[in-house]
Motif scaffolding. Structure first.
Motif, PDB file in Angstrom:
ATOM      1  N   ALA A 237       0.840  -1.195   0.000  1.00 25.23           N
ATOM      2  CA  ALA A 237       0.000   0.000   0.000  1.00 25.23           C
ATOM      3  C   ALA A 237       0.874   1.242   0.000  1.00 25.23           C
ATOM      4  O   ALA A 237       1.727   1.414   0.864  1.00 25.23           O
ATOM      5  N   GLY A 238       0.671   2.112  -0.995  1.00 20.76           N
ATOM      6  CA  GLY A 238       1.464   3.327  -1.090  1.00 20.76           C
ATOM      7  C   GLY A 238       2.935   3.078  -1.330  1.00 20.76           C
ATOM      8  O   GLY A 238       3.767   3.929  -1.030  1.00 20.76           O
ATOM      9  N   GLY A 239       3.261   1.897  -1.890  1.00 23.90           N
ATOM     10  CA  GLY A 239       4.663   1.565  -2.143  1.00 23.90           C
ATOM     11  C   GLY A 239       5.440   1.230  -0.896  1.00 23.90           C
ATOM     12  O   GLY A 239       6.674   1.308  -0.887  1.00 23.90           O
ATOM     13  N   SER A 240       4.752   0.819   0.185  1.00 21.99           N
ATOM     14  CA  SER A 240       5.422   0.590   1.466  1.00 21.99           C
ATOM     15  C   SER A 240       6.370  -0.596   1.437  1.00 21.99           C
ATOM     16  O   SER A 240       7.275  -0.680   2.271  1.00 21.99           O
ATOM     17  N   THR A 241       6.187  -1.546   0.530  1.00 16.09           N
ATOM     18  CA  THR A 241       7.083  -2.704   0.449  1.00 16.09           C
ATOM     19  C   THR A 241       7.753  -2.791  -0.921  1.00 16.09           C
ATOM     20  O   THR A 241       8.059  -3.881  -1.398  1.00 16.09           O
ATOM     21  N   THR A 242       7.977  -1.649  -1.530  1.00 18.57           N
ATOM     22  CA  THR A 242       8.656  -1.619  -2.820  1.00 18.57           C
ATOM     23  C   THR A 242      10.158  -1.633  -2.604  1.00 18.57           C
ATOM     24  O   THR A 242      10.725  -0.662  -2.093  1.00 18.57           O
ATOM     25  N   SER A 243      10.808  -2.722  -2.966  1.00 16.91           N
ATOM     26  CA  SER A 243      12.263  -2.772  -2.928  1.00 16.91           C
ATOM     27  C   SER A 243      12.807  -2.152  -4.208  1.00 16.91           C
ATOM     28  O   SER A 243      12.065  -1.850  -5.146  1.00 16.91           O
ATOM     29  N   LEU A 244      14.117  -1.971  -4.264  1.00 18.32           N
ATOM     30  CA  LEU A 244      14.712  -1.403  -5.464  1.00 18.32           C
ATOM     31  C   LEU A 244      14.485  -2.302  -6.674  1.00 18.32           C
ATOM     32  O   LEU A 244      14.265  -1.813  -7.787  1.00 18.32           O
ATOM     33  N   SER A 245      14.539  -3.605  -6.472  1.00 14.51           N
ATOM     34  CA  SER A 245      14.295  -4.531  -7.582  1.00 14.51           C
ATOM     35  C   SER A 245      12.875  -4.395  -8.103  1.00 14.51           C
ATOM     36  O   SER A 245      12.638  -4.406  -9.321  1.00 14.51           O
ATOM     37  N   ILE A 246      11.910  -4.259  -7.193  1.00 15.17           N
ATOM     38  CA  ILE A 246      10.515  -4.089  -7.607  1.00 15.17           C
ATOM     39  C   ILE A 246      10.328  -2.728  -8.274  1.00 15.17           C
ATOM     40  O   ILE A 246       9.580  -2.602  -9.259  1.00 15.17           O
TER      41      ILE A 246
END
Length: 290
Positions: A237-246
Motif C-alpha cells: 500500500a502506497g509503495g510501502s514494500t517496494t524494494s529497489l528490484s521491484i
C-alpha cells in the motif's frame, strides 16, 4: 608481477576475460547506452540519445528513495538476524549433529523451496480472510493483527525472509565451527577456560572471516530482494514494500520507462560497487597494518 608476465598466465586467463567481456561487458555497455537515451519497446534497436535526464528523473523521484530505504533496512535487519540465529544454532546443535548427521537434511529444507513459492505460501497462510493463522487467532483470542497491512508488512516480510535463509547462515557457521581443531578447545579447557571464554576468545575469532562473508552475502541478497516480496505483498500500500528490484521492474514493465529503469539499475550498481570497493580497501589496510 612475475606470474602475470608468463605466457601460460595469459593463456589461462583468456577464457575468463572473454567470458566477462561477452556476458557482462556487452550488456553493461548496452545498459549505459539505454540509460542516457529515450527508448521504448518499439525503439530498442534505435534509441535516441537524450543525455542524463533519466538519471535526474530517478534521483528526484521520492519512490526511488523510498525503495532504497526499504531495501537498506530489509537487507541489514535480515542479515543481522539470520547470522545471529545461524551462529547460535550452529554452536548449540553441533554436538547433536555430530551424533545424528541425518538431522542436517530437514534443517536445510527451506533452502530447497523457491522464494516465489515461499511468498505464495505465506500469502495464503496469512491472508486476512481465508488464512488459517488469522482464523485461529480470532477463534482463540478474539482478534488478529493484519500481517500484511502498511504497519506490519515490513516485519512480516523480514520474518519470512529470515525463516527461509537462516539455514544458509547456519550451514556456513556449522562448517566453520567444525573446522576449528578440537585440540585447541581442549587445551583451553585444561588451562581453566570456561565454555563462554572458549567461545569468545577462540571460536568466534577463528570464525570471524566466515561471519563477515555470511553477513555480506545475506545483506546483498536481502538488499536486492524481489521474489518473495513481490508474491507476498507486491509493492504494498502506497509503495510501502517496494524494494529497489521491484521499483526497477515496475518502471520497466508497467510504466514502459525503459531508460529510467536502466538508469536506476546503473545507480544501484555504482552504489553497490562503491560499498564493496570501500570494504575491500578497508580490509586491505587492515591486512597491511597487521
Amino acid at each position: 608481477m612475475e606470474l602475470a608476465r608468463r605466457p601460460e598466465w595469459k593463456l589461462l586467463t583468456t577464457p575468463l576475460v572473454g567470458f566477462l567481456l561477452l556476458f557482462l561487458g556487452f550488456p553493461a555497455l548496452v545498459n549505459l547506452l539505454y540509460s542516457v537515451s529515450t527508448v521504448t519497446f518499439e525503439t530498442l534497436r534505435s534509441p535516441t540519445i537524450s543525455g542524463f535526464g533519466n538519471y535526474f528523473s530517478v534521483l528526484v523521484d521520492p519512490e526511488f528513495w523510498q525503495a532504497s530505504w526499504f531495501s537498506l533496512r530489509f537487507g541489514v535487519l535480515t542479515a543481522v538476524v539470520e547470522c545471529l540465529l545461524g551462529l547460535t544454532l550452529a554452536i548449540f546443535l553441533s554436538p547433536l549433529l555430530e551424533k545424528r548427521s541425518g538431522l542436517m537434511a530437514p534443517l536445510m529444507l527451506p533452502l530447497m523451496v523457491a522464494p516465489a513459492m515461499v511468498g505464495l505460501m505465506y500469502r495464503l497462510v496469512l491472508h486476512e480472510f481465508v488464512g488459517p493463522v488469522p482464523h485461529y487467532l480470532y477463534a482463540w483470542f478474539g482478534d488478529s493483527p493484519a500481517f500484511l497491512n502498511v504497519e506490519n508488512a515490513f516485519w512480516t516480510l523480514s520474518v519470512v525472509e529470515t525463516l527461509q535463509w537462516t539455514p544458509f547462515a547456519f550451514l556456513l557457521f556449522y562448517m566453520a565451527y567444525q573446522a576449528i581443531p578440537g585440540d585447541v578447545r581442549e587445551a583451553a579447557a585444561i588451562d581453566g577456560a570456561s565454555p563462554w571464554q572458549i567461545l569468545t576468545t577462540i571460536d568466534l575469532p577463528l570464525m570471524r572471516p566466515t561471519i563477515v562473508v555470511a553477513f555480506f552475502v545475506r545483506f546483498i541478497d536481502g538488499f536486492r530482494v524481489f521474489d518473495n516480496v513481490y508474491t507476498l505483498t507486491g509493492s504494498g500500500a502506497g509503495g510501502s514494500t517496494t524494494s529497489l528490484s521491484i521499483y526497477i521492474y515496475q518502471a520497466f514493465f508497467k510504466q514502459g520507462a525503459i531508460g529510467k529503469a536502466v538508469a536506476a539499475s546503473v545507480v544501484l550498481f555504482v552504489a553497490s560497487f562503491a560499498v564493496l570497493y570501500a570494504i575491500n580497501w578497508l580490509a586491505g589496510r587492515k591486512r597491511s597494518a597487521a
